[in-house]
Design a protein around this motif. Structure first.
Motif, PDB file in Angstrom:
ATOM      1  N   THR A  17       0.857  -1.185   0.000  1.00  0.00           N
ATOM      2  CA  THR A  17       0.000   0.000   0.000  1.00  0.00           C
ATOM      3  C   THR A  17       0.890   1.231   0.000  1.00  0.00           C
ATOM      4  N   VAL A  18       0.700   2.059  -1.000  1.00  0.00           N
ATOM      5  CA  VAL A  18       1.483   3.284  -1.124  1.00  0.00           C
ATOM      6  C   VAL A  18       0.555   4.449  -0.811  1.00  0.00           C
ATOM      7  N   MET A  19       0.997   5.322   0.078  1.00  0.00           N
ATOM      8  CA  MET A  19       0.203   6.489   0.443  1.00  0.00           C
ATOM      9  C   MET A  19       1.037   7.743   0.228  1.00  0.00           C
ATOM     10  N   LYS A  47      -0.515   3.226 -10.138  1.00  0.00           N
ATOM     11  CA  LYS A  47      -1.053   1.865 -10.106  1.00  0.00           C
ATOM     12  C   LYS A  47      -1.745   1.599  -8.780  1.00  0.00           C
ATOM     13  N   HIS A  48      -1.537   2.470  -7.808  1.00  0.00           N
ATOM     14  CA  HIS A  48      -2.106   2.299  -6.472  1.00  0.00           C
ATOM     15  C   HIS A  48      -3.369   3.147  -6.337  1.00  0.00           C
ATOM     16  N   GLU A  49      -4.404   2.545  -5.795  1.00  0.00           N
ATOM     17  CA  GLU A  49      -5.724   3.169  -5.703  1.00  0.00           C
ATOM     18  C   GLU A  49      -5.687   4.546  -5.045  1.00  0.00           C
ATOM     19  N   ASN A  50      -4.910   4.685  -3.971  1.00  0.00           N
ATOM     20  CA  ASN A  50      -4.856   5.968  -3.261  1.00  0.00           C
ATOM     21  C   ASN A  50      -4.413   7.109  -4.173  1.00  0.00           C
ATOM     22  N   ALA A  52      -4.405   6.925  -7.725  1.00  0.00           N
ATOM     23  CA  ALA A  52      -5.273   6.976  -8.901  1.00  0.00           C
ATOM     24  C   ALA A  52      -6.548   7.765  -8.623  1.00  0.00           C
ATOM     25  N   ALA A  53      -7.044   7.693  -7.415  1.00  0.00           N
ATOM     26  CA  ALA A  53      -8.287   8.361  -7.065  1.00  0.00           C
ATOM     27  C   ALA A  53      -8.132   9.852  -6.807  1.00  0.00           C
ATOM     28  N   MET A  54      -6.917  10.316  -6.457  1.00  0.00           N
ATOM     29  CA  MET A  54      -6.782  11.693  -6.006  1.00  0.00           C
ATOM     30  C   MET A  54      -5.701  12.513  -6.694  1.00  0.00           C
ATOM     31  N   ALA A  55      -4.882  11.912  -7.535  1.00  0.00           N
ATOM     32  CA  ALA A  55      -3.780  12.655  -8.158  1.00  0.00           C
ATOM     33  C   ALA A  55      -4.076  12.913  -9.637  1.00  0.00           C
ATOM     34  N   LYS A  56      -4.198  14.151  -9.992  1.00  0.00           N
ATOM     35  CA  LYS A  56      -4.463  14.554 -11.380  1.00  0.00           C
ATOM     36  C   LYS A  56      -3.396  13.988 -12.316  1.00  0.00           C
ATOM     37  N   TYR A  70      -6.461  -2.214  -0.456  1.00  0.00           N
ATOM     38  CA  TYR A  70      -6.640  -3.315   0.481  1.00  0.00           C
ATOM     39  C   TYR A  70      -5.982  -4.552  -0.096  1.00  0.00           C
ATOM     40  N   PRO A  71      -4.887  -5.040   0.501  1.00  0.00           N
ATOM     41  CA  PRO A  71      -4.184  -6.202  -0.034  1.00  0.00           C
ATOM     42  C   PRO A  71      -5.134  -7.378  -0.281  1.00  0.00           C
ATOM     43  N   GLY A  72      -5.011  -7.959  -1.459  1.00  0.00           N
ATOM     44  CA  GLY A  72      -5.816  -9.111  -1.825  1.00  0.00           C
ATOM     45  C   GLY A  72      -7.123  -8.767  -2.500  1.00  0.00           C
ATOM     46  N   GLN A  73      -7.599  -7.530  -2.375  1.00  0.00           N
ATOM     47  CA  GLN A  73      -8.839  -7.127  -3.024  1.00  0.00           C
ATOM     48  C   GLN A  73      -8.540  -6.724  -4.457  1.00  0.00           C
ATOM     49  N   VAL A  74      -9.431  -7.069  -5.370  1.00  0.00           N
ATOM     50  CA  VAL A  74      -9.257  -6.723  -6.769  1.00  0.00           C
ATOM     51  C   VAL A  74     -10.296  -5.669  -7.137  1.00  0.00           C
ATOM     52  N   LEU A  75      -9.854  -4.592  -7.751  1.00  0.00           N
ATOM     53  CA  LEU A  75     -10.776  -3.566  -8.222  1.00  0.00           C
ATOM     54  C   LEU A  75     -11.340  -4.006  -9.567  1.00  0.00           C
ATOM     55  N   VAL A  76     -12.626  -3.903  -9.723  1.00  0.00           N
ATOM     56  CA  VAL A  76     -13.232  -4.223 -11.018  1.00  0.00           C
ATOM     57  C   VAL A  76     -14.099  -3.064 -11.463  1.00  0.00           C
ATOM     58  N   GLN A  77     -14.243  -2.945 -12.769  1.00  0.00           N
ATOM     59  CA  GLN A  77     -15.086  -1.904 -13.319  1.00  0.00           C
ATOM     60  C   GLN A  77     -16.544  -2.239 -13.037  1.00  0.00           C
TER      61      GLN A  77
END
Length: 131
Positions: A17-19, A47-50, A52-56, A70-77
């Motif tokens: 997890t990268v923050m 590539k990290h959700e944190n 991708a969601a907030m950085a232009k 969240y480790p192990g969780q897969v994001l799907v469209q």
């Protein structure tokens, strides 16, 4: 913009997890790192959700697959592939949503693609001067 490009892919991938944040838009033009260094940094972090969601800056890579914070969780469209009906991996475009609406204009205004060298980035003075 120093640490991320200096890591090997194996080293970087070992971080689950990268923050943090990206601040390209706030760095004065004369102090920006090269666009090449920025692309390497942004592509890895986005590539990290944190991020991708907030950085232009992540809008540069709309089709980049995103790893859940969240480790192990897969994001799907929300929408499966219309040809196969199979859910697809979540991408920056899916996670960022409206954040990317005016990305091309922002990227031009913030010189995302036109900083050739790291000269100003590595100057020790608080404000580098243009050549």
């Amino acid at each position: 913009y120093n640490l991320i490009p200096s890591m090997s892919q194996v080293e970087f991938d070992s971080i689950h997890t990268v923050m943090g944040g990206l601040h390209w838009g706030y760095i004065p033009k004369q102090k920006l790192p090269s666009s090449k260094r920025a692309k390497e940094t942004h592509e890895r972090l986005c590539k990290h959700e944190n991020f991708a969601a907030m950085a232009k800056e992540c809008c540069e890579f709309p089709d980049l697959e995103v790893v859940s914070s969240y480790p192990g969780q897969v994001l799907v469209q929300d929408h499966p592939d219309v040809r196969t009906g199979i859910a697809q991996s979540g991408t920056v475009k899916d996670v960022a949503g409206e954040l990317c609406t005016d990305y091309d204009t922002w990227a031009t205004e913030k010189h995302v693609h036109d900083i050739v060298s790291d000269w100003g980035w590595f100057q020790l003075t608080p404000s580098a001067k243009d050549d």
